[in-house]
Design a protein around this motif. Structure first.
Motif, PDB file in Angstrom:
ATOM      1  N   VAL A  62       5.646   3.521  34.739  1.00 55.38           N
ATOM      2  CA  VAL A  62       4.652   4.545  34.367  1.00 55.38           C
ATOM      3  C   VAL A  62       5.331   5.920  34.365  1.00 55.38           C
ATOM      4  N   GLN A  63       5.884   6.311  35.478  1.00 57.74           N
ATOM      5  CA  GLN A  63       6.559   7.606  35.734  1.00 57.74           C
ATOM      6  C   GLN A  63       5.520   8.715  35.944  1.00 57.74           C
ATOM      7  N   ASP A  64       4.819   9.158  34.923  1.00 59.39           N
ATOM      8  CA  ASP A  64       3.702  10.097  35.094  1.00 59.39           C
ATOM      9  C   ASP A  64       2.787   9.937  33.891  1.00 59.39           C
ATOM     10  N   ASN A  67      10.713  12.531  27.217  1.00 57.33           N
ATOM     11  CA  ASN A  67      10.764  11.679  26.020  1.00 57.33           C
ATOM     12  C   ASN A  67      10.148  10.307  26.273  1.00 57.33           C
ATOM     13  N   ARG A  68       8.947  10.331  26.831  1.00 55.80           N
ATOM     14  CA  ARG A  68       8.279   9.065  27.085  1.00 55.80           C
ATOM     15  C   ARG A  68       6.783   9.240  26.836  1.00 55.80           C
ATOM     16  N   ASP A  69       6.380   9.001  25.613  1.00 56.90           N
ATOM     17  CA  ASP A  69       4.981   9.170  25.233  1.00 56.90           C
ATOM     18  C   ASP A  69       4.240   7.887  25.600  1.00 56.90           C
ATOM     19  N   LEU A 125       6.041   5.068  39.802  1.00 56.53           N
ATOM     20  CA  LEU A 125       5.734   6.483  39.585  1.00 56.53           C
ATOM     21  C   LEU A 125       6.943   7.317  40.010  1.00 56.53           C
ATOM     22  N   MET A 126       6.979   8.543  39.548  1.00 55.96           N
ATOM     23  CA  MET A 126       8.077   9.429  39.957  1.00 55.96           C
ATOM     24  C   MET A 126       7.556  10.817  40.325  1.00 55.96           C
ATOM     25  N   TYR A 127       8.275  11.459  41.253  1.00 55.29           N
ATOM     26  CA  TYR A 127       8.045  12.880  41.501  1.00 55.29           C
ATOM     27  C   TYR A 127       9.367  13.596  41.240  1.00 55.29           C
ATOM     28  N   GLY A 138      15.166  -7.611  35.343  1.00 56.17           N
ATOM     29  CA  GLY A 138      15.155  -6.147  35.307  1.00 56.17           C
ATOM     30  C   GLY A 138      15.989  -5.611  34.166  1.00 56.17           C
ATOM     31  N   GLY A 139      16.024  -4.291  34.084  1.00 59.16           N
ATOM     32  CA  GLY A 139      16.791  -3.721  32.969  1.00 59.16           C
ATOM     33  C   GLY A 139      17.010  -2.229  33.171  1.00 59.16           C
ATOM     34  N   GLY A 140      17.120  -1.524  32.062  1.00 59.85           N
ATOM     35  CA  GLY A 140      16.617  -1.832  30.754  1.00 59.85           C
ATOM     36  C   GLY A 140      15.186  -2.357  30.764  1.00 59.85           C
ATOM     37  N   SER A 141      14.843  -2.931  29.656  1.00 61.73           N
ATOM     38  CA  SER A 141      13.488  -3.427  29.472  1.00 61.73           C
ATOM     39  C   SER A 141      13.504  -4.904  29.089  1.00 61.73           C
ATOM     40  N   PRO A 142      13.221  -5.782  30.062  1.00 64.91           N
ATOM     41  CA  PRO A 142      13.175  -7.210  29.732  1.00 64.91           C
ATOM     42  C   PRO A 142      12.142  -7.505  28.637  1.00 64.91           C
ATOM     43  N   PHE A 196      15.143  10.825  31.610  1.00 68.66           N
ATOM     44  CA  PHE A 196      15.412  10.812  33.061  1.00 68.66           C
ATOM     45  C   PHE A 196      16.190   9.572  33.483  1.00 68.66           C
ATOM     46  N   CYS A 197      16.337   8.612  32.561  1.00 68.40           N
ATOM     47  CA  CYS A 197      16.705   7.251  32.972  1.00 68.40           C
ATOM     48  C   CYS A 197      18.072   7.168  33.658  1.00 68.40           C
ATOM     49  N   GLY A 198      18.098   6.482  34.790  1.00 71.63           N
ATOM     50  CA  GLY A 198      19.341   6.266  35.517  1.00 71.63           C
ATOM     51  C   GLY A 198      19.773   4.815  35.470  1.00 71.63           C
ATOM     52  N   CYS A 199      19.075   3.998  34.672  1.00 71.97           N
ATOM     53  CA  CYS A 199      19.379   2.555  34.644  1.00 71.97           C
ATOM     54  C   CYS A 199      20.519   2.267  33.673  1.00 71.97           C
ATOM     55  N   TYR A 200      21.092   1.075  33.779  1.00 67.58           N
ATOM     56  CA  TYR A 200      22.126   0.690  32.824  1.00 67.58           C
ATOM     57  C   TYR A 200      21.452   0.034  31.625  1.00 67.58           C
ATOM     58  N   PHE A 242       9.331   7.016  43.150  1.00 66.72           N
ATOM     59  CA  PHE A 242      10.744   7.383  43.213  1.00 66.72           C
ATOM     60  C   PHE A 242      10.919   8.880  42.995  1.00 66.72           C
ATOM     61  N   GLY A 243      11.825   9.475  43.761  1.00 68.22           N
ATOM     62  CA  GLY A 243      12.215  10.867  43.497  1.00 68.22           C
ATOM     63  C   GLY A 243      13.162  10.849  42.317  1.00 68.22           C
ATOM     64  N   TYR A 244      12.903  11.707  41.332  1.00 67.15           N
ATOM     65  CA  TYR A 244      13.790  11.735  40.162  1.00 67.15           C
ATOM     66  C   TYR A 244      15.216  12.059  40.611  1.00 67.15           C
ATOM     67  N   ALA A 245      16.136  11.160  40.304  1.00 59.78           N
ATOM     68  CA  ALA A 245      17.553  11.364  40.630  1.00 59.78           C
ATOM     69  C   ALA A 245      18.210  12.011  39.418  1.00 59.78           C
ATOM     70  N   HIS A 246      18.476  13.285  39.530  1.00 60.24           N
ATOM     71  CA  HIS A 246      19.067  14.031  38.405  1.00 60.24           C
ATOM     72  C   HIS A 246      20.581  14.053  38.597  1.00 60.24           C
ATOM     73  N   ASP A 306       7.870  -2.680  30.314  1.00 60.03           N
ATOM     74  CA  ASP A 306       7.604  -1.398  29.656  1.00 60.03           C
ATOM     75  C   ASP A 306       6.287  -1.549  28.902  1.00 60.03           C
ATOM     76  N   PRO A 307       5.228  -0.844  29.341  1.00 56.24           N
ATOM     77  CA  PRO A 307       3.906  -1.073  28.740  1.00 56.24           C
ATOM     78  C   PRO A 307       3.873  -0.728  27.259  1.00 56.24           C
ATOM     79  N   ARG A 308       4.816   0.111  26.823  1.00 55.62           N
ATOM     80  CA  ARG A 308       4.802   0.499  25.403  1.00 55.62           C
ATOM     81  C   ARG A 308       5.249  -0.642  24.503  1.00 55.62           C
TER      82      ARG A 308
HETATM   83  C1  LIG Z   1      14.186  -0.537  34.520  1.00 56.36           C
HETATM   84  S1  LIG Z   1      12.989   0.715  34.672  1.00 56.36           S
HETATM   85  C2  LIG Z   1      11.405  -0.073  34.553  1.00 56.36           C
HETATM   86  C3  LIG Z   1      11.095  -0.959  33.348  1.00 56.36           C
HETATM   87  C4  LIG Z   1      11.068  -0.322  31.975  1.00 56.36           C
HETATM   88  N1  LIG Z   1      12.392  -0.078  31.519  1.00 56.36           N
HETATM   89  C5  LIG Z   1      10.244   0.917  31.924  1.00 56.36           C
HETATM   90  O1  LIG Z   1      10.821   1.991  32.071  1.00 56.36           O
HETATM   91  O2  LIG Z   1       9.024   0.794  31.735  1.00 56.36           O
HETATM   92  C6  LIG Z   1      13.082   0.936  36.420  1.00 56.36           C
HETATM   93  C7  LIG Z   1      12.453   2.158  37.060  1.00 56.36           C
HETATM   94  O3  LIG Z   1      13.451   2.961  37.628  1.00 56.36           O
HETATM   95  C8  LIG Z   1      12.948   4.272  37.811  1.00 56.36           C
HETATM   96  N2  LIG Z   1      13.992   5.221  37.410  1.00 56.36           N
HETATM   97  C9  LIG Z   1      14.738   5.199  36.281  1.00 56.36           C
HETATM   98  N3  LIG Z   1      15.561   6.254  36.245  1.00 56.36           N
HETATM   99  C10 LIG Z   1      15.358   6.945  37.396  1.00 56.36           C
HETATM  100  C11 LIG Z   1      15.927   8.132  37.942  1.00 56.36           C
HETATM  101  N4  LIG Z   1      16.868   8.834  37.298  1.00 56.36           N
HETATM  102  N5  LIG Z   1      15.488   8.538  39.157  1.00 56.36           N
HETATM  103  C12 LIG Z   1      14.558   7.850  39.824  1.00 56.36           C
HETATM  104  N6  LIG Z   1      13.974   6.727  39.353  1.00 56.36           N
HETATM  105  C13 LIG Z   1      14.366   6.282  38.157  1.00 56.36           C
HETATM  106  C14 LIG Z   1      11.719   4.420  36.938  1.00 56.36           C
HETATM  107  O4  LIG Z   1      10.576   4.592  37.754  1.00 56.36           O
HETATM  108  C15 LIG Z   1      11.671   3.099  36.184  1.00 56.36           C
HETATM  109  O5  LIG Z   1      10.361   2.651  35.990  1.00 56.36           O
END
Ligand SMILES: C[S@@+](CC[C@H](N)C(=O)[O-])C[C@H]1O[C@@H](n2cnc3c(N)ncnc32)[C@H](O)[C@@H]1O
Ligand code: SF4
Length: 459
Positions: free
Chosen positions: A176-178, A188-190, A215-217, A116-120, A72-76, A245-249, A152-154
Motif C-alpha cells: 500500500v505505502q500510503d 510514482n505510485r498511483d 505501510l510506510m512513514y 516475494g519480489g519485485g512483484s510476484p 522509493f523502492c529498495g527491493c531487487y 516501514f520507515g522509508y529507507a532513503h 501489488d494490488p495494481r
Molecule cells: C516487494 S514490495 C511488496 C510487493 C509489491 N512489489 C508492491 O509493492 O505492491 C515489499 C515492500 O517493501 C517496502 N519497501 C520497499 N522499498 C522500501 C524502502 N526503500 N524503505 C522501506 N520500505 C520499503 C514496501 O512497503 C513494499 O511494499
C-alpha cells in the motif's frame, strides 16, 4: 501543563536527532554486506547434502519484475513492459528447482512457501500452477502449509485472486505505502484507496483471509496527520497484520531514489513523531506492536508467537516460521541454513548462465562460526522480544556472557534516556525505546563499521 509540553517536545527532538544513526535492519546476522564469494556453489552443495531429512524446511522464491518503478523502492527488481523476459526467467527458475532438489539428501517437508519480489503478481495464473506443481513434485508440501504471496494490488483482478486461491495461496501481503494522492504522486505510485479495498474484498470472497498491508512513514510530503489518516484507512480494511516501514532513503545504493525531491522528505524528528503517533493509534485500534515494524491483531499468529516467545525474524521480516532452513530460489534470493547463509547471483544473466550450465547460482554467503551463532541469537531475541538475558542465551548455545557484555557500555546513553534498562546481563528495550531497537542490537554486532553510510536511518 504548558511547560511540561514544551519540555516533552525538546526531549523528543533531542532523542530523535541524537539517535539518527545508520544501522542494519538485522534480518540476518551477520548481515548481507558481510557475505562474500568465499562461500560458493561447492560449499552450498555440502551444506544441502548435510541437511537433516527429518527437519522441515521453508522456501522463498524471488520474482524480480515489476511493470513500473516506485521511486522509493529498495527491493531487487527490474521494470519490464513485456512478458517474454518473465517467461525466460521462469524456464530458468524451473531448472533451478530441479537442480536444488537433486542436491538434497531426501525429499524434504515444506511448511512455508513465501513468494516475494519485485512483484510476484507479474506472473500469469498458469505460471503459478506450473511452479507450485513443480515444487509439490519435489517437496512434501504439508496440507496446512502457509503459502504467502507479496501482492501489488495494481496488477490484480478478481480472476487473478481466484487463481491464487486455487493453487493454495492462503496469505497475502499487499503493498500500500500510503493512500494520499500527493504522497503517491511523489513516489510514482498511483493507487487509490478503492483499488486496495476492492482487492481485499476479492481476497476474502475467495477464502484468503490472512491479509497484511505494507505501510510506510518518512515518505515525501507525509505529515503526522497524513500518517494517522493512512493508518485509519488501512485499519478500516480489517487486515490481520500491518507492517509499518520507515522509508529507507539510500540513493547511493538505489539511484532511482534520486527522483525523490529530498526537500519534501520529513526530517529525523518528524519521522520519529510519525512513527510514535502511528504506533499509538494502532495500539488504540487493537493492534499489538510486534518487534520493530509489525502490528498484529491479538488473535493473529504473530501476536501469539510473540507472547509464547516463538517469534522469529528472517529475510521476509517477522515470522512464525520456526524452520532452521530457508532455501532461496530465484535471482538474488538469500537462503539460511544451519551452517550459514547463501545468496544467489542477482544480475539476471549471471543467474541464468549458472543454471544453464548445470550449476546452482550461488554467488556469495557466509559460514557461521560459534561467535556468529551466539550474537545472532542475542540480536534475534532483541529484534523480536525487545529483551535478552545474556546468561540464558550463553547457557543455551554456549558462550561467555561476560565477553558479550563488554559491548554494553555503548548503550549507556540509551539507558540514560530511558530507552533501555540493563540489569546485570539482562537487557530490556522499553516501549519508548522500541524504535531504536536496531541500535541496541548493533551493540552486539561484531562486524559493524560504526557510521558506515550504506545502512538506512535507525528510525
Ligand atoms: C516487494 S514490495 C511488496 C510487493 C509489491 N512489489 C508492491 O509493492 O505492491 C515489499 C515492500 O517493501 C517496502 N519497501 C520497499 N522499498 C522500501 C524502502 N526503500 N524503505 C522501506 N520500505 C520499503 C514496501 O512497503 C513494499 O511494499
Ligand atoms: S515497491 Fe513493489 S511494485 Fe514498487 S517497484 Fe518496488 S517491488 Fe515493484
Amino acid at each position: 501543563m504548558k511547560g511540561g509540553g514544551s519540555r516533552t517536545r525538546i526531549t523528543t527532538l533531542h532523542i530523535a536527532e541524537k539517535y539518527d544513526l545508520r544501522v542494519p535492519r538485522y534480518t540476518s546476522y551477520p548481515t548481507a554486506p558481510h557475505f562474500s564469494a568465499a562461500v560458493g556453489e561447492e560449499q552450498y552443495r555440502g551444506w544441502l547434502a548435510a541437511l537433516d531429512p527429518a527437519e522441515p524446511i521453508s522456501l522463498y522464491t524471488h520474482i524480480p519484475f515489476c511493470d513500473s518503478m516506485c521511486w522509493f523502492c529498495g527491493c531487487y527488481t527490474k521494470i519490464v513492459g513485456r512478458y517474454e523476459p518473465i517467461h525466460a526467467y521462469l524456464v530458468t527458475l524451473h531448472e533451478e528447482i530441479r537442480l536444488l532438489a537433486a542436491a538434497l539428501p531426501a525429499r524434504l517437508e515444506a511448511r512455508h512457501m513465501h513468494w516475494g519480489g519485485g512483484s510476484p503478481t507479474m506472473l500469469r495464473p498458469d505460471d503459478w500452477l506450473a511452479l507450485i506443481d513443480l515444487l509439490r513434485a519435489h517437496f512434501d508440501v504439508t496440507a496446512d502449509a502457509e503459502i504467502a504471496v507479496e501482492l501489488d494490488p495494481r496488477d490484480t483482478t478478481e480472476a487473478y485472486v481466484a487463481a491464487l486461491a486455487r493453487v493454495g495461496v492462503n496469505r497475502v501481503s499487499i503493498g500500500v505505502q500510503d493512500f494520499d494522492p500527493e504522497v503517491q504522486a511523489a513516489i510514482n505510485r498511483d493507487q487509490p484507496f478503492a483499488v486496495v479495498e476492492r482487492v481485499c474484498g476479492w481476497l476474502r470472497a475467495h477464502g484468503i483471509q490472512r491479509i497484511n498491508l505494507d505501510l510506510m512513514y518518512g515518505l515525501p510530503h507525509q505529515t503526522v496527520e497524513r500518517v494517522l489518516s493512512m493508518v485509519d484507512l488501512a485499519v478500516s480494511l480489517d487486515p490481520s497484520r500491518i507492517a509499518l516501514f520507515g522509508y529507507a532513503h539510500v540513493p547511493w545504493m538505489k539511484s532511482h531514489q534520486k527522483l525523490i525531491d529530498e526537500a519534501t522528505l520529513p526530517g529525523a524528528a518528524e519521522r520519529w513523531r510519525q512513527l510514535t503517533e502511528a504506533t499509538r493509534r494502532l495500539g488504540e485500534l487493537g493492534f499489538h506492536a510486534v518487534g520493530l515494524d509489525h502490528f498484529a491483531r491479538p488473535d493473529d499468529g504473530l501476536s501469539t508467537a510473540l507472547t509464547s516467545g516463538r517469534l522469529r525474524r528472517n529475510f521476509q521480516g517477522y515470522t512464525t516460521d520456526e524452520a532452521t532452513t530457508l532455501l532461496g530460489l530465484g535471482a538474488s534470493a538469500i537462503g539460511s541454513l544451519p551452517q550459514g547463509y547463501v545468496q544467489n547471483a542477482a544480475p539476471l544473466h549471471d543467474y541464468s548462465r549458472a543454471i544453464e550450465s548445470g550449476r546452482l547460482p550461488t554467488a556469495r554467503g557466509i559460514a557461521l562460526n560459534a561467535d556468529d551463532r551466539l550474537r545472532r541469537r542475542v540480536i534475534e531475541e532483541l529484534m523480536c522480544g525487545l529483551a535478552v538475558d545474556l546468561d540464558a542465551v550463553c547457557a543455551d548455545v554456549g558462550g561467555d556472557a561476560e565477553a558479550l557484555a563488554a559491548g554494553l557500555g555503548r548503550l549507556t546513553p540509551l539507558v540514560e534516556d530511558g530507552l533501555t534498562h540493563i540489569d546485570g546481563h539482562r537487557i530490556l528495550v522499553t516501549d519508548a525505546g522500541r524504535p531504536f531497537v536496531r541500535i541496541v542490537a548493533a551493540a552486539f554486532d561484531a562486524y559493524l563499521d560504526v557510521g558506515e553510510k550504506r545502512h538506512s536511518r535507525a528510525v
